[in-house]
Design an enzyme around this catalytic site. Structure first.
Site, PDB file in Angstrom:
ATOM      1  N   ASP A 100      -0.419  -5.490   5.796  1.00 19.46           N
ATOM      2  CA  ASP A 100      -1.476  -6.283   5.168  1.00 19.46           C
ATOM      3  C   ASP A 100      -1.286  -6.391   3.662  1.00 19.46           C
ATOM      4  O   ASP A 100      -0.589  -5.589   3.042  1.00 19.46           O
ATOM      5  CB  ASP A 100      -2.850  -5.676   5.468  1.00 19.46           C
ATOM      6  CG  ASP A 100      -2.995  -4.272   4.903  1.00 19.46           C
ATOM      7  OD1 ASP A 100      -2.038  -3.476   5.035  1.00 19.46           O
ATOM      8  OD2 ASP A 100      -4.058  -3.960   4.335  1.00 19.46           O
ATOM      9  N   GLU A 101      -1.919  -7.407   3.099  1.00 16.82           N
ATOM     10  CA  GLU A 101      -2.076  -7.584   1.654  1.00 16.82           C
ATOM     11  C   GLU A 101      -0.765  -7.467   0.872  1.00 16.82           C
ATOM     12  O   GLU A 101      -0.691  -6.816  -0.176  1.00 16.82           O
ATOM     13  CB  GLU A 101      -3.111  -6.583   1.120  1.00 16.82           C
ATOM     14  CG  GLU A 101      -4.486  -6.806   1.718  1.00 16.82           C
ATOM     15  CD  GLU A 101      -5.556  -5.880   1.154  1.00 16.82           C
ATOM     16  OE1 GLU A 101      -6.718  -6.281   1.113  1.00 16.82           O
ATOM     17  OE2 GLU A 101      -5.211  -4.740   0.758  1.00 16.82           O
ATOM     18  N   LEU A 102       0.261  -8.111   1.373  1.00 15.14           N
ATOM     19  CA  LEU A 102       1.540  -8.109   0.665  1.00 15.14           C
ATOM     20  C   LEU A 102       1.438  -9.009  -0.558  1.00 15.14           C
ATOM     21  O   LEU A 102       1.047 -10.170  -0.457  1.00 15.14           O
ATOM     22  CB  LEU A 102       2.642  -8.601   1.600  1.00 15.14           C
ATOM     23  CG  LEU A 102       4.075  -8.221   1.255  1.00 15.14           C
ATOM     24  CD1 LEU A 102       4.239  -6.713   1.260  1.00 15.14           C
ATOM     25  CD2 LEU A 102       5.027  -8.859   2.250  1.00 15.14           C
TER      26      LEU A 102
ATOM     27  N   HIS B 296       0.824  -1.219   0.000  1.00 19.99           N
ATOM     28  CA  HIS B 296       0.000   0.000   0.000  1.00 19.99           C
ATOM     29  C   HIS B 296       0.852   1.261   0.000  1.00 19.99           C
ATOM     30  O   HIS B 296       0.546   2.235   0.694  1.00 19.99           O
ATOM     31  CB  HIS B 296      -0.933  -0.009   1.213  1.00 19.99           C
ATOM     32  CG  HIS B 296      -1.992  -1.058   1.139  1.00 19.99           C
ATOM     33  ND1 HIS B 296      -3.208  -0.849   0.521  1.00 19.99           N
ATOM     34  CD2 HIS B 296      -2.021  -2.337   1.593  1.00 19.99           C
ATOM     35  CE1 HIS B 296      -3.948  -1.956   0.607  1.00 19.99           C
ATOM     36  NE2 HIS B 296      -3.235  -2.879   1.242  1.00 19.99           N
TER      37      HIS B 296
END
Length: 561
Positions: free
Chosen positions: A336-338, A272
């Site tokens: 998060d969300e790597l 992100h």
């Protein structure tokens, strides 16, 4: 001014129901059936020396709310049937507030940023039915502030007279069930003005929410001005008018603190972070890669090159530079969300891994340890998303706080690793769910976390579900969250309020109501109506929960009524 007094009449004849407007409902509560009105000269007296300025300001706001709320009771006739009782009611001349300790008081803001678990928010409130002075007592100014908040919710207006119909009121040692009661706002996908944020902080304080999780930057924009890295906002913000200056941040933190709210700033890393590429492309892998869906969970693609020593140093200095400017003991570093495909396709990352002899997971762990070490140097505790525990082999400090967001079912797995938990599950607490797909070229799509999360859904959340007795102490509390792909200043209030108040009661009141019965939506709805109408009176555009007909007739619009 006020025209109020207490009236000693039995309410059974006059009142069609026993609805009252306290939210969150105190954990200890006794109410009577006597009317009482505020005297025109009503005042709040502080019974100790050296009261801090933010307490004085809170007292003044309390008196303004009492004088200007103008909320008529949510009953058929809007209080018309109370007129005789109000006319005969005794008057309350003043509320006296005092501290249990003789030690010089700290400010509300100072109390609000103490480490979780050490803050004193409890208070005791007594409003006699005979017109003698009301009293509010606490161990801290923060507790007094919480008690003042409760006091303002007890009063209604009828033709310019401010009154209550439930004296005597006795609340003894009302204290939160959980130390963390939060709301998260994403200000990167769409920008929100300081005024928007401060209005939200006001509403948070009215329902005793004490943590503002500020997800300030993301891949879409970097609106935070950092004196050491001015280029990030200069090139990464949507415009020069959509940047939070250092003065803005200070104003928000100060405004929050005076309202008993701690500001948890989050800089999400290493994912992100595409907006950083606008000023530092050397640190971002798969920048603007296409199709974005192969490289990120949403557009645009771009992640920090976590295997690079230069990028790790840059990120560590960035985190440190921001964290040292805010007073909270908590700081969010994301995680998060790597997207691993991004790194597989990035030649620079692959070269860095090869030269170091490390795996991607090893490089990630070193990256995270570096940023967290900088926080430790400041005496701060890192807050991460659940993937850092459940999907990656990362070394975290034992004190790390983990936000459980993907599913409420994952809390037990995090607790099994002995980490403290903040509940933020998308299946209960995501306020953006159910608004339809925002990605273009997808006319039949829906939001990934459908359906819409009603207040009733979030209110039924059990913080201890699936946890063992040994794991329950790891739960710090929880929060509702607004990711803002489809939110802006124009609809902020209506999306957040009053739904976000539902979790405020879950985490303040706990599982049982003051009469010992289980917390339930039936008794909650009339009270939530009440706080919603009060919010509107105070300028927050909270959305209606039901037709006005239903709000005036509790139970008449229930499924089985």
């Amino acid at each position: 001014m006020f025209k109020l007094a207490f009236l000693y009449l039995g309410a059974a004849v006059l009142l069609p129901n026993s609805v009252f407007g306290l939210w969150p409902i105190p954990r200890n509560l006794q109410l009577g059936t006597t009317f009482l009105k505020l005297a025109s000269s009503f005042d709040v007296e502080i019974n100790f020396n050296d009261a801090p300025q933010d307490l004085l300001d809170a007292v003044n706001r309390t008196k303004v709310y009492l004088e200007t709320d103008g909320l008529r009771r949510l009953v058929v006739g809007r209080g018309q049937n109370d007129s005789t009782a109000i006319a005969q009611a005794l008057e309350l001349s003043h509320l006296t507030i005092s501290l249990s300790s003789t030690i010089a008081p700290r400010s509300i803001a100072e109390e609000a940023i103490l480490p979780l678990g050490t803050r004193s928010e409890s208070y005791s409130l007594s409003i006699p039915s005979d017109g003698s002075p009301a009293t509010l007592r606490a161990d801290s100014t923060l507790g007094l502030f919480r008690g003042l908040t409760t006091f303002t919710q007890l009063w209604y207006d009828f033709e310019g007279v401010t009154y209550t119909y439930q004296a005597p009121v006795k609340i003894v040692n009302d204290t939160p069930a959980f130390p963390y009661r939060g709301f998260m706002l994403d200000t990167a996908r769409n920008f929100f003005s300081v005024a928007d944020i401060e209005r939200t902080l006001d509403a948070m304080s009215w329902v005793k929410i004490n943590m503002f999780h500020w997800h300030v930057v993301d891949s879409q924009s970097f609106p935070l001005d950092i004196p050491r890295f001015p280029e990030l906002a200069a090139k990464g913000a949507y415009s020069s008018n959509e940047i939070y200056s250092a003065a803005d941040v200070n104003d928000i933190v100060s405004y929050a603190g005076a309202r008993g709210i701690d500001v948890l700033v989050e800089i999400d890393t290493p994912g992100h972070t595409a907006a950083i590429a606008d000023s530092h492309p050397e640190h971002i892998a798969c920048n603007q890669a296409s199709p974005w869906s192969q490289f990120a969970n949403e557009p645009p693609a771009g992640q920090l090159r976590l295997a690079s020593a230069a990028t790790t140093k840059f990120t560590t200095e960035l985190i440190y530079s921001i964290a040292k400017t805010v007073p909270s003991t908590l700081f969010g570093t994301g995680g998060d969300e790597l997207n691993t495909n991004c790194y597989t396709q990035d030649a620079q990352t692959q070269a860095d891994l090869s030269s170091s002899g490390r795996t991607l997971e090893q490089a990630l762990s070193l990256f995270v340890q570096s940023t967290h070490k900088s926080l430790a140097a400041l005496g701060k505790t890192p807050v991460v998303w659940e993937e850092m525990v459940l999907e990656h082999n990362v070394t975290l400090p034992e004190t790390a706080v983990v936000m459980v967001w993907i599913s409420s079912q994952h809390a037990a797995s995090v607790a099994a690793e002995n980490y403290h938990i903040v509940h933020a599950p998308s299946d209960y607490f995501y306020l953006d769910c159910g608004a339809g797909e925002w990605i273009g070229q997808d006319p039949t799509g829906n939001s990934w976390c459908d359906p819409f999360k009603t207040w009733q859904k979030s209110y039924t959340f059990d913080p201890f579900a699936n946890l063992t007795e040994a794991q329950k102490p790891f739960v710090l509390g929880g929060q509702q969250l607004l990711w803002t792909e489809q939110s802006s200043s124009e609809n902020l209030d209506s999306i957040v309020w009053p739904r976000a108040a539902s979790s405020a009661e879950v985490f303040w009141t706990g599982a049982t109501l003051p009469d010992g019965t289980a917390r339930d939506v039936d008794s909650a709805l009339p009270r939530l109506h009440d706080i919603r109408y009060r919010m509107v009176q105070r300028g927050v555009r909270a959305i209606a929960l039901q037709p006005h007909f239903c709000a005036l007739r509790p139970g008449k619009c229930d499924l089985m009524s």
